[in-house]
Design an enzyme around this catalytic site. Sequence first.
Site, short mmCIF file in Angstrom:
data_model
loop_
_atom_site.label_atom_id
_atom_site.label_comp_id
_atom_site.label_asym_id
_atom_site.label_seq_id
_atom_site.Cartn_x
_atom_site.Cartn_y
_atom_site.Cartn_z
N HIS A 251 0.84 -1.20 0.00
CA HIS A 251 0.00 0.00 0.00
C HIS A 251 0.87 1.25 0.00
O HIS A 251 1.86 1.35 0.74
CB HIS A 251 -0.93 0.01 1.22
CG HIS A 251 -2.11 -0.90 1.05
ND1 HIS A 251 -3.37 -0.43 0.77
CD2 HIS A 251 -2.20 -2.24 1.07
CE1 HIS A 251 -4.20 -1.46 0.65
NE2 HIS A 251 -3.51 -2.57 0.83
N TYR B 246 -9.11 5.99 7.28
CA TYR B 246 -9.23 6.39 8.68
C TYR B 246 -10.26 7.51 8.74
O TYR B 246 -10.00 8.62 8.25
CB TYR B 246 -7.88 6.88 9.21
CG TYR B 246 -6.86 5.78 9.45
CD1 TYR B 246 -6.61 5.31 10.73
CD2 TYR B 246 -6.15 5.22 8.39
CE1 TYR B 246 -5.67 4.32 10.96
CE2 TYR B 246 -5.22 4.22 8.60
CZ TYR B 246 -4.98 3.77 9.90
OH TYR B 246 -4.05 2.77 10.11
N PRO C 285 -4.00 0.31 18.51
CA PRO C 285 -3.73 -0.13 17.14
C PRO C 285 -3.85 0.96 16.08
O PRO C 285 -3.56 0.70 14.91
CB PRO C 285 -4.77 -1.23 16.92
CG PRO C 285 -5.90 -0.86 17.83
CD PRO C 285 -5.27 -0.25 19.04
N LYS D 168 1.44 -0.02 15.04
CA LYS D 168 2.82 -0.13 15.51
C LYS D 168 3.13 -1.38 16.31
O LYS D 168 4.30 -1.70 16.51
CB LYS D 168 3.17 1.09 16.39
CG LYS D 168 3.24 2.39 15.62
CD LYS D 168 4.39 2.36 14.63
CE LYS D 168 4.12 3.25 13.45
NZ LYS D 168 4.49 2.69 12.17
N TYR E 12 4.26 6.53 10.19
CA TYR E 12 3.40 5.40 9.84
C TYR E 12 4.18 4.30 9.11
O TYR E 12 4.01 3.12 9.38
CB TYR E 12 2.24 5.89 8.97
CG TYR E 12 1.10 4.91 8.81
CD1 TYR E 12 -0.04 5.02 9.61
CD2 TYR E 12 1.13 3.88 7.87
CE1 TYR E 12 -1.11 4.13 9.47
CE2 TYR E 12 0.09 2.99 7.73
CZ TYR E 12 -1.03 3.13 8.52
OH TYR E 12 -2.06 2.23 8.39
#
Length: 389
Positions: free
Chosen positions: A72, A201, A292, A296, A382
């Site tokens: 991704h 998100y 979550p 990580k 990220y």
Amino acid sequence: MRTQVGIIGAGPAGLLLSRLLALQGIDSVVLENRSREYVEARIRAGILEQHTVDTLTAAGVGDRLQRQGLEHRGIHLQYPGTRHTLDFPELCGRTVWVYGQTEVTKDLIRAQLDGGPPLLFEVSDVRPEDVDGDTPRVRFTDADGVPQVLECDVVAGTDGFHGPSRAVVQEAGGRLWERTYPYAWLGILADAAPATDELIYAWHPEGFALYSMRSPTVSRLYLQVDPSERIEDWSDERIWDALDTRMALEGWSVNRGPVTEKSILPMRSFVSAPMRRGRLFLAGDAAHIVPPTGAKGLNLAVADVTLLAQALVRLLQEKETDLVDSYSDRALARVWRCTHFSWWMTSMLHRSGDDFDAQLQLSQLRRVCSSEAAARELAENYTGLPLEL
């Protein structure tokens, strides 16, 4: 029994540590209190940083990941009426991969049982002893009910929050930090093709929602709920309706399908320091847990054992203590950075407090979506910061 490194816990951290040590000619034995079937069925994280992918591939357990994993290049941030894409390669030159922790565990177990170091399931009464000296041991009862003693040079505690290793470290004095969040995630697996190319998100007045996936035909979706909620009160239809509401965008809709698994996951942060006592070293969830939202948890465990493997090779083969002596400080520097990022993502996206707090969250989201500098900061964290900070 005798080995160089006794490893308590057969999650990804313990199994990968054993694999990395074996590649350097160091013996280990892995002890696990659950059955193989239970360990391979645990549903956990699914986002892998580039460093994690590279480490698994270099360790010879990345073939299926490369075939079945989904690379991704970014994520979508959404709030009502707006969906904004963050392009990770453009922002920081890296990507992430979607490949479930369950699958990582299966790959590592398969490699371990295919001529790798011993892996003992269904042991009990595990207890590290004499870790302050040079000859620690691990007492346990094997699957047949026979008491055993594993003599070793080093013990690695990769046995999670409830395992015995962290308590032994804390007995010598240490510090715990913990934050419990006022919300939880209701997560589902569904046999439905993802309706999105990247993870979404989504901030919404009724609560956060996340659209993820496990394969081209399986979706992984989450809803923010109160920690007191019972999974029995959430029918499949109620879950899908809530996802439709929180992810609503003109011209787009969530793909529905049969729900194959659903559960409620509490949200908390936890850090235990130091990550060492004598010849006992902690890694993964035995030392830290993060919510979550920042993806990580598994990646931190991989970073821990990568540092620990390097340190143990230097100790056991070269008799040098510099890397084991600095292991805890080096690992914790990255742990705290990732803990902060996970807290920041969680705080920005989950509804709590009043409308004043909601406006602050929307202001932060608009900043990330409009500022290249702010977007790059999210992307760098990220996709994974350097192993050594």
